[in-house]
Write a protein that holds these residues in place. Structure first.
Motif, PDB file in Angstrom:
ATOM      1  N   VAL A  38     -78.113  67.009  68.817  1.00 34.45           N
ATOM      2  CA  VAL A  38     -76.876  66.970  68.038  1.00 34.45           C
ATOM      3  C   VAL A  38     -76.763  65.665  67.249  1.00 34.45           C
ATOM      4  CG1 VAL A  38     -74.351  66.884  68.257  1.00 34.45           C
ATOM      5  CG2 VAL A  38     -75.648  68.572  69.532  1.00 34.45           C
ATOM      6  N   LEU A  39     -77.251  64.571  67.819  1.00 30.57           N
ATOM      7  CA  LEU A  39     -77.180  63.275  67.138  1.00 30.57           C
ATOM      8  C   LEU A  39     -78.285  63.076  66.100  1.00 30.57           C
ATOM      9  CD1 LEU A  39     -76.272  60.898  70.101  1.00 30.57           C
ATOM     10  CD2 LEU A  39     -74.769  61.799  68.327  1.00 30.57           C
ATOM     11  N   HIS A  40     -79.114  64.110  65.889  1.00 33.24           N
ATOM     12  CA  HIS A  40     -80.202  64.070  64.906  1.00 33.24           C
ATOM     13  C   HIS A  40     -81.164  62.911  65.168  1.00 33.24           C
ATOM     14  CE1 HIS A  40     -78.134  67.144  62.668  1.00 33.24           C
ATOM     15  NE2 HIS A  40     -77.050  66.396  62.640  1.00 33.24           N
ATOM     16  N   ARG A  41     -81.506  62.730  66.423  1.00 34.15           N
ATOM     17  CA  ARG A  41     -82.479  61.703  66.773  1.00 34.15           C
ATOM     18  C   ARG A  41     -83.876  62.165  66.324  1.00 34.15           C
ATOM     19  NH1 ARG A  41     -80.836  57.120  67.003  1.00 34.15           N
ATOM     20  NH2 ARG A  41     -82.570  56.538  68.326  1.00 34.15           N
ATOM     21  N   PRO A  42     -84.847  61.261  66.275  1.00 31.90           N
ATOM     22  CA  PRO A  42     -86.199  61.658  65.842  1.00 31.90           C
ATOM     23  C   PRO A  42     -86.780  62.770  66.731  1.00 31.90           C
ATOM     24  CG  PRO A  42     -86.000  59.269  65.916  1.00 31.90           C
ATOM     25  CD  PRO A  42     -84.743  59.818  66.497  1.00 31.90           C
ATOM     26  N   GLN A  45     -88.296  61.980  70.195  1.00 29.24           N
ATOM     27  CA  GLN A  45     -87.360  61.775  71.302  1.00 29.24           C
ATOM     28  C   GLN A  45     -86.859  63.108  71.852  1.00 29.24           C
ATOM     29  OE1 GLN A  45     -84.203  59.203  70.026  1.00 29.24           O
ATOM     30  NE2 GLN A  45     -85.504  57.369  70.056  1.00 29.24           N
ATOM     31  N   VAL A  46     -86.578  64.047  70.962  1.00 29.07           N
ATOM     32  CA  VAL A  46     -86.113  65.362  71.401  1.00 29.07           C
ATOM     33  C   VAL A  46     -87.222  66.077  72.167  1.00 29.07           C
ATOM     34  CG1 VAL A  46     -85.278  67.617  70.623  1.00 29.07           C
ATOM     35  CG2 VAL A  46     -84.457  65.539  69.515  1.00 29.07           C
ATOM     36  N   TRP A  47     -88.450  65.986  71.678  1.00 28.81           N
ATOM     37  CA  TRP A  47     -89.570  66.637  72.349  1.00 28.81           C
ATOM     38  C   TRP A  47     -89.814  66.031  73.724  1.00 28.81           C
ATOM     39  CZ3 TRP A  47     -93.321  70.407  71.013  1.00 28.81           C
ATOM     40  CH2 TRP A  47     -93.037  71.089  69.837  1.00 28.81           C
ATOM     41  N   GLN A  48     -89.735  64.715  73.831  1.00 25.85           N
ATOM     42  CA  GLN A  48     -89.938  64.072  75.129  1.00 25.85           C
ATOM     43  C   GLN A  48     -88.853  64.473  76.120  1.00 25.85           C
ATOM     44  OE1 GLN A  48     -90.065  59.918  74.167  1.00 25.85           O
ATOM     45  NE2 GLN A  48     -92.240  59.945  73.666  1.00 25.85           N
ATOM     46  N   ALA A  49     -87.612  64.447  75.684  1.00 26.92           N
ATOM     47  CA  ALA A  49     -86.512  64.827  76.572  1.00 26.92           C
ATOM     48  C   ALA A  49     -86.620  66.295  76.981  1.00 26.92           C
ATOM     49  CB  ALA A  49     -85.173  64.560  75.890  1.00 26.92           C
ATOM     50  N   ALA A  50     -86.964  67.147  76.032  1.00 27.49           N
ATOM     51  CA  ALA A  50     -87.098  68.574  76.332  1.00 27.49           C
ATOM     52  C   ALA A  50     -88.287  68.830  77.253  1.00 27.49           C
ATOM     53  CB  ALA A  50     -87.251  69.373  75.044  1.00 27.49           C
ATOM     54  N   GLY A  51     -89.359  68.078  77.075  1.00 25.43           N
ATOM     55  CA  GLY A  51     -90.521  68.243  77.950  1.00 25.43           C
ATOM     56  C   GLY A  51     -90.216  67.861  79.385  1.00 25.43           C
ATOM     57  N   LEU A  92     -85.833  74.886  74.962  1.00 23.86           N
ATOM     58  CA  LEU A  92     -86.587  75.546  73.901  1.00 23.86           C
ATOM     59  C   LEU A  92     -85.707  75.705  72.655  1.00 23.86           C
ATOM     60  CD1 LEU A  92     -89.145  76.997  72.944  1.00 23.86           C
ATOM     61  CD2 LEU A  92     -88.183  79.095  73.893  1.00 23.86           C
ATOM     62  N   GLY A  93     -84.451  76.074  72.864  1.00 25.08           N
ATOM     63  CA  GLY A  93     -83.525  76.201  71.745  1.00 25.08           C
ATOM     64  C   GLY A  93     -83.288  74.877  71.036  1.00 25.08           C
ATOM     65  N   ALA A  94     -83.230  73.792  71.802  1.00 28.03           N
ATOM     66  CA  ALA A  94     -83.032  72.469  71.198  1.00 28.03           C
ATOM     67  C   ALA A  94     -84.223  72.094  70.325  1.00 28.03           C
ATOM     68  CB  ALA A  94     -82.811  71.418  72.277  1.00 28.03           C
ATOM     69  N   ILE A  95     -85.420  72.411  70.778  1.00 27.51           N
ATOM     70  CA  ILE A  95     -86.615  72.117  69.983  1.00 27.51           C
ATOM     71  C   ILE A  95     -86.603  72.939  68.693  1.00 27.51           C
ATOM     72  CG2 ILE A  95     -89.129  72.358  69.910  1.00 27.51           C
ATOM     73  CD1 ILE A  95     -89.132  71.636  72.889  1.00 27.51           C
ATOM     74  N   LEU A  96     -86.289  74.222  68.820  1.00 26.22           N
ATOM     75  CA  LEU A  96     -86.256  75.083  67.636  1.00 26.22           C
ATOM     76  C   LEU A  96     -85.137  74.681  66.685  1.00 26.22           C
ATOM     77  CD1 LEU A  96     -86.964  78.545  69.288  1.00 26.22           C
ATOM     78  CD2 LEU A  96     -88.551  77.081  68.017  1.00 26.22           C
ATOM     79  N   LEU A  97     -83.974  74.312  67.240  1.00 29.66           N
ATOM     80  CA  LEU A  97     -82.871  73.868  66.403  1.00 29.66           C
ATOM     81  C   LEU A  97     -83.219  72.564  65.704  1.00 29.66           C
ATOM     82  CD1 LEU A  97     -79.926  74.323  65.504  1.00 29.66           C
ATOM     83  CD2 LEU A  97     -79.244  72.936  67.475  1.00 29.66           C
ATOM     84  N   ARG A  98     -83.879  71.673  66.396  1.00 33.70           N
ATOM     85  CA  ARG A  98     -84.281  70.391  65.800  1.00 33.70           C
ATOM     86  C   ARG A  98     -85.243  70.629  64.640  1.00 33.70           C
ATOM     87  NH1 ARG A  98     -84.327  66.484  63.267  1.00 33.70           N
ATOM     88  NH2 ARG A  98     -85.258  64.521  63.815  1.00 33.70           N
TER      89      ARG A  98
END
Length: 110
Positions: A38-42, A45-51, A92-98
């Motif tokens: 939501v904060l449009h981070r790189p 970072q989103v991939w690492q958190a999601a992993g 998975l949705g967060a990765i696709l949304l990002r």
């Protein structure tokens, strides 16, 4: 040699401790993934958190499956399985949304 029975027995024997760790870990890690998205981070970072959050979710689902193998079919097993599945789908949705947001933002900038 890898012995699945020993690992499954360990999972069932220490169920309270495993669940006491995995439930908050799933919720916190998945929330972090959503916040970073939501904060449009790189994307890294989103991939690492999601992993990391996905590892916790898969661990919980495997833990629940060890209970299904011995025939324990109760409400907590289904609740924990749903929690793990929802967290996995949310990551998975967060990765696709990002990816989609990155594409949309790049179109707006040009």
């Amino acid at each position: 040699m890898f012995d699945f029975n020993t690992l499954a027995e360990f999972s069932r024997h220490y169920c309270i401790g495993i669940c006491a760790f995995l439930i908050p870990a799933n919720l916190v890690a998945t929330s972090l993934t959503a916040i970073l998205t939501v904060l449009h981070r790189p994307a890294t970072q989103v991939w690492q958190a999601a992993g990391i959050a996905s590892i916790f979710a898969i661990a919980m689902m495997l833990h629940v499956f060890t209970w299904f193998l011995v025939g324990v079919v109760m409400a907590p097993t289904y609740i924990l399985l749903c929690l793990g599945s929802i967290c996995l789908c949310a990551n998975l949705g967060a990765i696709l949304l990002r990816k989609r947001l990155a594409t949309d933002w790049s179109l707006l900038l040009y």
